[in-house]
Design an enzyme around this catalytic site. Structure first.
Site: not given
Length: 360
Positions: A90, A187, A189, A191
């Site tokens: 990552k 959330g 965003g 996705v």
């Protein structure tokens, strides 16, 4: 990879950190572009370390380092259980994705990726976009999710989460349809919004929350969702809670609020501590291990890495993403049979996949 570069590209400062359990951790600074980044390579037993690049307003470099480590470790297990010949890594960039982006910054990041000579392959994540990855590709070929490849992985991540929610609802509630079920999505965003669309099309009712009011209103207009504040979403009256924001959504405080019998979302590192998973299992709340349910995006971008120049095959990728539901179903069955939390079952299976065969 591009050809001759001017001398200033060599001015990135690299600091290698030795941290037990990780193959390589690199701190990268480029004064010219303002780049401050961490690249964490966790494990390359199965193949090159794949993991997106996150850009976030970290409070400190130590916070960025800790996040990179957690995310890289999760990517190792995600790739292993998805059956991909890839390892886990990552990258995180310290900065405000709304204010601090520039082509120069992502090109500098691309040079940092190239510095690892293919050990790490990057891609899109929270705070970064396909356009950003196109800039990265100007400096390195070790990047996935670009415009003329698999592109934005968010729709496939959301599709995998939908399959996972279906499996969890079937196991927990004995229902084969989401029609009439309520899902609380935290959330909105890339996705999270895609997931809302899929859930709405499947007949689910939606309760939504996001730190950005405009995102909530968009979901209200598009899906008839009920908006609630960020502090109330974990305790919403819903059968399913879908964390799709940042990590640590499940902790002591949110567990006390929960009314949902299923937790199944796209966020990484949803459990703040291992004890939270144990507590959920004890309380009869079914948790879909995050790195299993959210693997759809990785499966999608893996074709850029493993396809050897072939055109992106959406039909084949969609079929692979559908298998996420089957993997979770198998994990839930073992969990029920052995009375172990699902994440412990998934961890054990991932470690089996990572075992290096003995030399004859």
């Amino acid at each position: 990879m591009s050809g001759h570069r001017p001398k200033e590209v060599n001015l990135i400062n690299y600091q290698t950190l030795v941290i037990p359990g990780f193959e390589k951790i690199l701190r990268c600074r480029d004064p010219a572009s303002g780049l401050r980044a961490v690249i964490a390579v966790h494990d390359t037993t199965l193949g090159p370390a794949m993991g997106g690049c996150r850009m976030w307003r970290y409070a400190s470099e130590d916070d960025a380092l800790a996040d990179a480590q957690r995310l890289a470790r999760g990517m190792t297990f995600k790739a292993a259980l998805a059956g991909l010949p890839l390892g886990g890594g990552k990258a995180v960039i310290i900065g405000d994705p709304r204010r601090d982006k520039s082509p120069e910054l992502f090109r500098a990041f691309g040079r940092a990726v190239e510095h690892l000579h293919g050990t790490y392959v990057t891609g899109e994540d929270v705070g970064t976009s396909v356009e950003d990855m196109d800039e990265v590709r100007r400096e390195t070929r070790h990047v996935a999710g670009v415009a003329d490849g698999s592109g934005d992985p968010s729709p496939m991540t959301a599709l995998g989460v939908l399959h996972g929610i279906r499996a969890a609802v079937r196991h927990r509630y004995g229902a084969d349809s989401l029609d009439g079920f309520t899902v609380a999505v935290q959330g909105l965003g890339h996705v999270g919004f895609h997931l809302c669309r899929l859930l709405h099309d499947a007949g689910a009712q939606l309760i939504v929350s996001d730190v950005a009011a405009d995102r909530m209103q968009r979901a209200v207009r598009a899906f008839g969702a009920v908006p609630v504040g960020p502090e109330a979403i974990a305790g919403a009256e819903a059968e399913v809670f879908a964390p799709c924001a940042l990590g640590g959504a499940i902790n002591g405080a949110t567990r006390r609020q929960l009314k949902a019998g299923v937790i199944a979302g796209a966020a990484n590192n949803q459990l703040e501590t291992p004890g939270d998973g144990m507590a959920l299992h004890r309380d009869g709340v079914l948790y879909a291990p995050d790195y299993v349910i959210n693997a759809g995006g990785l499966i999608s971008v893996a074709q850029d890495i493993l396809g050897r120049g072939e055109a992106y095959n959406r039909v084949a990728v969609t079929a692979e993403v559908a298998k996420i539901g089957d993997r979770l179903d198998a994990i839930f069955k073992v969990s029920a049979r052995t009375n172990r939390p699902p994440e412990q079952v998934a961890d054990a299976k991932a470690r089996e996949c990572l075992a290096v065969p003995a030399v004859a």
